[in-house]
Scaffold this active site. Structure first.
Site, mmCIF file in Angstrom:
data_model
loop_
_atom_site.group_PDB
_atom_site.id
_atom_site.type_symbol
_atom_site.label_atom_id
_atom_site.label_comp_id
_atom_site.label_asym_id
_atom_site.label_seq_id
_atom_site.Cartn_x
_atom_site.Cartn_y
_atom_site.Cartn_z
ATOM 1 N N ILE A 403 0.826 -1.201 0.000
ATOM 2 C CA ILE A 403 0.000 0.000 0.000
ATOM 3 C C ILE A 403 0.862 1.252 0.000
ATOM 4 O O ILE A 403 0.546 2.246 -0.666
ATOM 5 C CB ILE A 403 -0.943 -0.054 1.218
ATOM 6 N N ASP A 404 1.987 1.209 0.712
ATOM 7 C CA ASP A 404 2.878 2.357 0.817
ATOM 8 C C ASP A 404 3.508 2.685 -0.533
ATOM 9 O O ASP A 404 3.483 3.833 -0.992
ATOM 10 C CB ASP A 404 3.957 2.049 1.854
ATOM 11 N N ASP A 405 4.108 1.677 -1.175
ATOM 12 C CA ASP A 405 4.705 1.914 -2.489
ATOM 13 C C ASP A 405 3.669 2.393 -3.488
ATOM 14 O O ASP A 405 3.940 3.281 -4.301
ATOM 15 C CB ASP A 405 5.351 0.625 -3.013
ATOM 16 N N GLU A 408 2.950 6.098 -3.003
ATOM 17 C CA GLU A 408 4.057 6.964 -3.413
ATOM 18 C C GLU A 408 4.295 6.922 -4.914
ATOM 19 O O GLU A 408 4.678 7.934 -5.521
ATOM 20 C CB GLU A 408 5.325 6.581 -2.651
ATOM 21 N N HIS A 479 0.701 8.435 3.911
ATOM 22 C CA HIS A 479 1.037 8.445 2.491
ATOM 23 C C HIS A 479 -0.198 8.188 1.630
ATOM 24 O O HIS A 479 -0.349 8.772 0.552
ATOM 25 C CB HIS A 479 2.124 7.418 2.199
#
Length: 674
Positions: A403-405, A408, A479
């Protein structure tokens, strides 16, 4: 002039990175800081452009600790493929990491750590270092003083059990029948975080098989009493969770004696199928080293020979984790981070003023678009009806987009003017829909899974190696909120739930906990820009508390730093540590988002970045500022020291990128995600 990978020079980038800020410079001192920031941004831009791969990606070394290198040698010893060149190169690296007191730490400047020291010592014995050599005798004495092998973590003792240096009977049991537990049942494999799940499934086979290879030497010097290497340990009170799970382990050990042989064999075969189905195209598992190592061992124990395509490719993938240094030392990366590094580099370069249609940015966008994952993975167990769309951290990891990548990458792609906007919009639409679908029930987001919050896995005696679940965190949630705001979804009810969760998670001192970066500075540096992007004013009480906290922990030299000990001793170490380029940048990004452009704290922080920059445009950062497992597994991302300072400098010079320009035209986000 530094040459870029597309054959051009950095001259074009320099004129844009030095573009004048709209901010009025009211004092000569402020003008001097602005000039220094512009000069630093120019050099950092050229340095970063020069490090791009011809295919469009960036990747810095991912440095962890010597257990990666020690276990690599032990694996090769177990499989009978250890060679002298690899052994001596690994030993050279391991020796170079030993501290003056004879120990090995798990992060730069940290204290000696028992399990890392045991594994490093054994690896050097494999390389031929004599136990009475001064550096070895110092290490073994320290190990004995801390309780010897018996006090080391379970994983360390598993590696030793493979060679008879420890008894399998003295290890917690992990039955392969675990593979059959339904998803509603406690301790099913999907209750574990994906990194733990990929490790535990092969280890159930190893635990069932209990293999022992001939030991090339004895390790009596690592026991407090060689005649009694595993003294009995008192059980915790039965009324405690630890006591309950210790007794559960005794029950599972008893089950081993009565397990139905046919069921156990079927369970091991089912586990093997599960492992093989999750092998990536490059031969690895999950793009990370530990699951790959244990998967190779498990499959080999089930009869896969080393020339079988699965094992051959698996071993080849492990070789790609090796970084050969100029001095001949060989360091093993636990993981590789090209998607993460590329999206962060893209954000940094655009925020520093590089034209949004610069050829190297377009090439980076092309590469990121090519890495999109459009098939289901393990996450679909909890979200079976959710269409895929997102990005992983590594080159190949289609099972586990995160989810983070994904958030971003979307923020990075929106900064680039691409020649195929329709392709870009469709990929971003899929990513936004997937991220929204991965929201946990409390309104926040974890890294890989939904509602991965079971309290039981961390209680298992087997799981003493670090965090094994994936609950929502402030940095990942921030993020996602920032990405949703950039996509025009700031007022969507799902975004507002995420904002409410973030506000509720603020620490009493005004900071936020950082799960994937060190620590409260990272959490705060992630959350404040997200909240302001979503429309909270700089005057909001939560943001003012964050600003006050950041100002209170600024170092005398003008930078910011935080030691990893803040994960264990928050009161003493929160926001405290030697100044680093990445952590200074995180603090500045929060302060700038809060409207503190003209503050003394920002001025001093920008000056620190400019003054500590090297002539080639880079920064030095030996300190670890990345987190795998809080306290237990720490990371030095070698590109963090480049991308985050450049981002902070760019935002100081030019302001928020989404406010100062329309980066790309896109259809209304609402239409894409419903």
């Amino acid at each position: 002039m530094t040459a870029t990978t597309d054959g051009s020079t950095g001259a074009a980038s320099q004129s844009h990175a030095a573009a004048a800020s709209d901010t009025t410079l009211t004092t000569p001192e402020a003008a001097g800081v602005h000039e220094a920031a512009a000069r630093a941004a120019r050099r950092a831009t050229d340095f970063l452009l020069s490090r791009q791969d011809a295919q469009g990606w960036w990747k810095g070394d991912l440095e962890t600790n010597v257990t990666m290198d020690a276990e690599d040698l032990l694996l090769r010893q177990f499989l009978g493929i250890r060679d002298e060149k690899t052994t001596q190169a690994a030993a050279k690296f391991i020796r170079g990491e030993q501290r003056d007191d004879g120990t090995w730490a798990t992060f730069y400047g940290g204290p000696g750590e028992l399990s890392a020291t045991v594994e490093a010592y054994v690896a050097l014995r494999l390389a031929g270092d004599a136990p009475d050599a001064p550096h070895m005798a110092k290490a073994s004495a320290w190990i004995r003083e801390r309780g010897g092998i018996a006090a080391a973590r379970v994983f360390t003792r598993i590696w030793l059990a493979l060679f008879g240096w420890w008894k399998w009977e003295d290890l917690p049991e992990l039955p392969p029948e675990l593979i059959y537990f339904p998803t509603w049942f406690p301790l099913n494999i999907y209750n574990f975080g994906c990194w733990a799940r990929q490790t535990i499934v092969p280890l159930t086979i190893v635990s069932a098989k209990r293999p022992v290879r001939p030991a090339p030497f004895a390790l009596d010097e690592l026991h407090t009493d060689p005649a009694n290497p595993s003294p009995p340990q008192p059980l915790a009170p039965m009324t405690s969770w630890d006591g309950l799970f210790q007794r559960l382990d005794k029950v599972v050990r008893g089950y081993r004696r009565v397990a139905v042989r046919r069921l156990r064999k079927a369970a091991m075969n089912s586990a093997a199928r599960w492992i093989v189905e999750r092998q990536e195209n490059d031969g690895c598992w999950g793009g990370i080293q530990p699951p790959a190592v244990y998967s190779v061992i498990a499959l080999h124990l089930l009869g896969y020979d080393l020339q079988h395509p699965v094992l051959r490719e698996g071993l080849a993938s492990l070789d790609r984790f090796a970084v050969w240094r100029e001095d001949g030392a060989r360091m093993i990366e636990a993981c590789q981070s090209p998607v993460w590094d590329t999206c962060l580099a893209t954000i940094a370069l655009v925020d520093a003023g590089l034209p949004v249609d610069h050829p190297q940015l377009v090439k980076a966008a092309d590469w990121m678009l090519g890495e999109e994952i459009v098939r289901p993975g393990d996450w679909a167990v909890r979200r079976p009806g959710l269409p895929p769309g997102g990005w992983a951290f590594e080159f190949h990891n289609d099972q586990y987009p995160d989810i983070d990548d994904t958030a971003e990458v979307v923020l990075a792609l929106r900064r680039v003017r691409h020649h195929d906007p329709e392709r870009m919009d469709k990929a971003i639409g899929r990513a936004v829909r997937w991220n929204l679908g991965m929201q946990s029930k409390n309104g926040a987001w974890g890294a890989f899974d939904v509602d991965n919050t079971s309290p039981f896995p961390n209680r298992l005696p087997f799981c003493d190696f670090g965090e094994v679940i994936d609950p929502p965190s402030a940095d990942v949630t921030a993020h996602v909120v920032e990405m949703l705001a950039a996509e025009g979804l700031a007022h969507d009810p799902r975004t507002r739930r995420g904002i409410d969760w973030l506000l509720a998670e603020q620490e009493p001192d005004g900071s936020w906990f950082g799960r994937w970066g060190v620590n409260y500075i990272y959490g705060t540096g992630s959350v404040v820009p997200a909240l302001t992007a979503a429309g909270l004013p700089g005057s909001h009480p939560a943001i003012r508390r964050a600003v006050t906290w950041l100002e209170s922990v600024q170092n005398d030299d003008g930078g910011w730093g935080e030691d990893l000990r803040s994960y264990k001793y928050a009161k003493e170490w929160s926001g405290r540590g030697a100044s680093t380029a990445s952590q200074t940048a995180w603090a500045l990004m929060a302060l700038l988002a809060a409207g503190e452009q003209d503050s003394k704290a920002v001025e001093r922080g920008i000056r620190w970045l400019a003054d500590t920059q090297r002539e080639d445009g880079s920064w030095d950062e030996p300190y670890f500022t990345g987190t795998g497992f809080p306290w237990d597994f720490s990371i030095n991302y070698h590109l963090y020291r480049q991308v985050f300072p450049l981002t902070a400098l760019g935002r100081y010079l030019h302001g928020d990128p989404f406010e100062r320009r329309l980066l790309a035209k896109k259809p209304h986000a609402e239409a894409q995600v419903h």
